[in-house]
Design a protein around this motif. Structure first.
Motif, PDB file in Angstrom:
ATOM      1  N   GLN A 183       0.826  -1.204   0.000  1.00 43.05           N
ATOM      2  CA  GLN A 183       0.000   0.000   0.000  1.00 43.05           C
ATOM      3  C   GLN A 183       0.866   1.263   0.000  1.00 43.05           C
ATOM      4  O   GLN A 183       0.361   2.362  -0.122  1.00 43.05           O
ATOM      5  N   LYS A 231       3.449   4.120  -1.266  1.00 43.15           N
ATOM      6  CA  LYS A 231       3.418   4.845  -2.530  1.00 43.15           C
ATOM      7  C   LYS A 231       4.759   4.903  -3.240  1.00 43.15           C
ATOM      8  O   LYS A 231       4.819   5.213  -4.416  1.00 43.15           O
ATOM      9  N   ILE A 249      -5.475  -4.397  -5.591  1.00 43.28           N
ATOM     10  CA  ILE A 249      -6.107  -3.164  -5.102  1.00 43.28           C
ATOM     11  C   ILE A 249      -5.271  -1.949  -5.490  1.00 43.28           C
ATOM     12  O   ILE A 249      -5.799  -0.956  -5.998  1.00 43.28           O
ATOM     13  N   SER A 250      -3.966  -2.017  -5.259  1.00 42.32           N
ATOM     14  CA  SER A 250      -3.083  -0.897  -5.595  1.00 42.32           C
ATOM     15  C   SER A 250      -3.077  -0.610  -7.092  1.00 42.32           C
ATOM     16  O   SER A 250      -3.052   0.548  -7.500  1.00 42.32           O
ATOM     17  N   LYS A 272      -6.319   1.106  -7.944  1.00 40.67           N
ATOM     18  CA  LYS A 272      -6.248   2.496  -7.496  1.00 40.67           C
ATOM     19  C   LYS A 272      -5.382   3.325  -8.445  1.00 40.67           C
ATOM     20  O   LYS A 272      -5.725   4.457  -8.780  1.00 40.67           O
ATOM     21  N   TYR A 273      -4.280   2.750  -8.880  1.00 37.32           N
ATOM     22  CA  TYR A 273      -3.378   3.446  -9.794  1.00 37.32           C
ATOM     23  C   TYR A 273      -4.084   3.779 -11.104  1.00 37.32           C
ATOM     24  O   TYR A 273      -4.029   4.908 -11.585  1.00 37.32           O
ATOM     25  N   LYS A 301      -7.332   3.808 -11.693  1.00 35.40           N
ATOM     26  CA  LYS A 301      -8.489   4.664 -11.440  1.00 35.40           C
ATOM     27  C   LYS A 301      -8.025   6.117 -11.366  1.00 35.40           C
ATOM     28  O   LYS A 301      -8.651   7.010 -11.936  1.00 35.40           O
ATOM     29  N   LYS A 302      -6.919   6.339 -10.662  1.00 32.56           N
ATOM     30  CA  LYS A 302      -6.343   7.673 -10.538  1.00 32.56           C
ATOM     31  C   LYS A 302      -5.881   8.181 -11.893  1.00 32.56           C
ATOM     32  O   LYS A 302      -6.105   9.332 -12.257  1.00 32.56           O
ATOM     33  N   LYS A 330     -11.269  10.486  -4.580  1.00 27.29           N
ATOM     34  CA  LYS A 330     -10.981   9.715  -3.383  1.00 27.29           C
ATOM     35  C   LYS A 330     -10.343   8.390  -3.775  1.00 27.29           C
ATOM     36  O   LYS A 330     -10.626   7.856  -4.826  1.00 27.29           O
ATOM     37  N   ILE A 331      -9.509   7.906  -2.890  1.00 23.89           N
ATOM     38  CA  ILE A 331      -8.898   6.594  -3.103  1.00 23.89           C
ATOM     39  C   ILE A 331      -9.398   5.676  -2.037  1.00 23.89           C
ATOM     40  O   ILE A 331      -9.489   5.962  -0.897  1.00 23.89           O
TER      41      ILE A 331
END
Length: 188
Positions: free
Chosen positions: A28, A30, A164-165, A168-169, A171-172, A187-188
């Protein structure tokens, strides 16, 4: 498999659950440096686990993994690049596996960690996460065979955490605001 259910075996299995938590947290992070620092701790805890349950190939490879993560951590801090160190560690993984060979199933952990050795040299956290998609199933197979409860849970957790990461990556990265302004506001 169940003949070693003494106190050391139980302590060994318990230690692996500590490593699971550390592993989940590490993916998780960065930055690649943060991931590698947490992985040093995780590998050391797993080494003790594998020693206590009698899986010596995995114990030796995890000690090597701790050293490898530390070297890559220092390398990232100094801005080092190149393939020499990854190639050396990949050769060390293969050599260590052969010297501590537990049986035919040792090929799984050897292959997973050899490939992972090459990808850990990346400065890109996403590239490191992609390497997990090969490493985790290979090491999971080994852990199923040696009956490492925490090892099984760890590889599943690391795989899920990497998924998940990665989501998120992307999606961002695909956010309309990010595409227009270069700044992520969701939001993350």
């Amino acid at each position: 498999m169940f003949e070693n259910l003494g106190p050391l075996y139980i302590i060994g299995q318990s230690l692996s659950f500590v490593a699971v938590i550390i592993g989940f947290i590490s993916y998780q992070m960065k930055s690649s440096s943060s991931i590698l620092a947490m992985e040093v701790v995780s590998a050391l805890v797993f080494s003790a686990h594998y020693l206590l349950i009698g899986a010596y190939t995995a114990m030796a490879l995890n000690l090597l993994a701790a050293l490898q993560c530390f070297v890559y951590y220092l390398r990232a801090k100094r801005g080092g690049k190149g393939l020499l160190i990854p190639i050396i560690f990949t050769c060390l993984v293969i050599t260590t596996s052969i010297l501590t060979w537990d049986g035919w199933y040792s090929v799984f952990i050897m292959a997973g960690l050899a490939v992972y050795s090459l990808f850990m040299a990346s400065q890109n956290p996403q590239t490191i996460r992609y390497a997990i998609f090969f490493k985790a199933p290979a090491c999971l197979t080994y852990n199923l065979i040696v009956f490492s409860l925490g090892g099984i849970l760890y590889e599943c957790s690391v795989l899920i955490s990497s998924i998940i990461s990665t989501i998120k990556y992307y999606k961002k990265k695909k956010s309309p605001q990010t595409a227009q302004t270069g700044v992520y506001h969701g939001k993350i």
